[in-house]
Write a protein that holds these residues in place. Sequence first.
Motif, PDB file in Angstrom:
ATOM      1  N   PHE A 192       1.090  -1.073   0.170  1.00  0.00           N
ATOM      2  CA  PHE A 192      -0.071   0.038   0.070  1.00  0.00           C
ATOM      3  C   PHE A 192       0.918   1.162  -0.150  1.00  0.00           C
ATOM      4  O   PHE A 192       1.697   1.268   1.108  1.00  0.00           O
ATOM      5  N   LEU A 225      -0.760  10.973  -6.613  1.00  0.00           N
ATOM      6  CA  LEU A 225      -1.838  10.287  -6.226  1.00  0.00           C
ATOM      7  C   LEU A 225      -2.544   9.568  -7.558  1.00  0.00           C
ATOM      8  O   LEU A 225      -3.343   8.719  -7.235  1.00  0.00           O
ATOM      9  N   ASP A 278      -1.641   4.888  -3.387  1.00  0.00           N
ATOM     10  CA  ASP A 278      -2.755   4.596  -2.755  1.00  0.00           C
ATOM     11  C   ASP A 278      -3.159   5.607  -1.625  1.00  0.00           C
ATOM     12  O   ASP A 278      -4.136   5.547  -1.200  1.00  0.00           O
ATOM     13  N   GLY A 279      -2.149   6.609  -1.310  1.00  0.00           N
ATOM     14  CA  GLY A 279      -2.445   7.595  -0.314  1.00  0.00           C
ATOM     15  C   GLY A 279      -1.113   8.444  -0.486  1.00  0.00           C
ATOM     16  O   GLY A 279      -0.150   8.292  -1.304  1.00  0.00           O
ATOM     17  N   CYS A 335      -5.915  14.567  -0.812  1.00  0.00           N
ATOM     18  CA  CYS A 335      -6.147  13.175  -0.355  1.00  0.00           C
ATOM     19  C   CYS A 335      -7.788  13.155   0.085  1.00  0.00           C
ATOM     20  O   CYS A 335      -8.499  12.125  -0.422  1.00  0.00           O
ATOM     21  N   ARG A 383      -9.939  12.792  -3.139  1.00  0.00           N
ATOM     22  CA  ARG A 383      -9.764  11.312  -3.756  1.00  0.00           C
ATOM     23  C   ARG A 383     -10.251  10.265  -2.992  1.00  0.00           C
ATOM     24  O   ARG A 383     -10.287   9.309  -3.381  1.00  0.00           O
ATOM     25  N   ASP A 384     -10.633  10.739  -1.471  1.00  0.00           N
ATOM     26  CA  ASP A 384     -10.982   9.614  -0.677  1.00  0.00           C
ATOM     27  C   ASP A 384      -9.855   8.544  -0.468  1.00  0.00           C
ATOM     28  O   ASP A 384     -10.074   7.404  -0.376  1.00  0.00           O
ATOM     29  N   VAL A 385      -8.622   9.099  -0.451  1.00  0.00           N
ATOM     30  CA  VAL A 385      -7.492   8.194  -0.153  1.00  0.00           C
ATOM     31  C   VAL A 385      -6.746   8.662   1.388  1.00  0.00           C
ATOM     32  O   VAL A 385      -6.875   9.998   1.550  1.00  0.00           O
TER      33      VAL A 385
END
Length: 338
Positions: free
Chosen positions: A135, A145, A149-150, A168, A171-173
Motif C-alpha cells: 500500500f 496520487l 494509494d495515499g 487526499c 480523492r478519498d484516500v
Amino acid sequence: MEEIEGTVLVGQSFEPTRGRVVVEDGRIQAVEEVETTSTDIVLPGFVNAHTHIGDSVAKEAAVGLSLEEAVAPPESLKHRRLAAADRPDLVTAMHRTLRFMRRTGTISCLDFRESGIAGARALREAAHGVGVDPFIFGSGDQSVLDIADGYGASGANDGAFAEQRAACEKRDVPFAIHAGEPDATDIHPALELKPDLLVHMVHAEREHLERVAEQSVPVAVCPRANTVLGVGKPPIRKLLDHTTVALGTDNVMLNAPSMFREMAYTAKQFDVTAREVLRMATTAGAEIAGLDGGVIAPDRRAALIVLDGDSDNLAGSVDPVQAVVRRACALDIRRVIA
C-alpha cells in the motif's frame, strides 16, 4: 477447496482453536472445530504498517548515524543514496526485500515511498509477482496520487502539506505523516492536518494522546528503528489505551523487515500482551489500509501463515500465541497463503 488443519488463532482475540480453516477461491469459507492430529499453528498473515523499502539499496549504511544524518530529508545518507541509485538497481533491491518479507510471513506493507511518481512506479514494478501487496503512500506533489494509494508526509516541520492533504480528501484516500520521532514539536501541527495515520509518536505526551483519541487517529510504531536511531521508546501502552496501534519495521537500511523480530522485541521491551502485539502486526495494519485480511474469520480474505508447531524451535510451547509472538521465526514457516 482446501482445508488447513492445526491450532487456528481465530478472530480478533486470536483464540487458539483445534480445527481447520476451509478456503475456497482465495477466501475463508469456514473456521471449524474438529479433531486433528496436525501440530501446525495457523495465524493471519502479517501487515507491516510502516516501511521504507527504497533504501534497500543501502542496508546497514547508516550504522552509528543520528536520525538527521541517516534518514531526514533532504540531505541525509538515505536521500543521497536514493538519488544516486540507478533505477534497475533500485527496483531489484526493493524486489528482493519484498521477497524476503513474503518468506517471513508478510502479505502487505504500508510503504512511505520517496521520489514522487517515479518512486511509486518503481515500487509497483518491484512488487510484480512477489505476493506482497504494498500500500503505497507517495511523496512529492499531489500528482503522485495518480499512482499511489495515499500520501505519506515526512513531517510537519519539513514543509507545508495542506495541498496534499486536501488532494487526499478529494480523492478519498488516506493521508499519513511522521510525527513525534525526534521530539514533540511536530505532533500538534501534524494533527492539525487531520491525518488518517500517524507514524512513530515516540515523544507523545498526555495532550497529544488526548487529541489522538479525540480525532481517532491510528498510530504505527517502529520500536527497533527508534532504538537504532537513539530517539527513545514510543509509549506503546499509553497509545494502545487511546487508539489503534499497528507495528512497522521502518527503514530497510536500519533493520530487516521481519515482523517476527519486531513482535519479539516489542513483547519483551514494552508493557503489552502477546495478543496485543499480534493484533498490532496483523489486524491493525489491515484495518488502517482498508485491507480485507488480518483476521481469521469466515468471509475474509485467506491471508494466512502456517507454522510448524513441532519444529525444533516451537515444540514444547505451552501457549501458541506467546510462541508466535515471542519465539517463532522464518524457519518455522511451512506456508504463506495469500
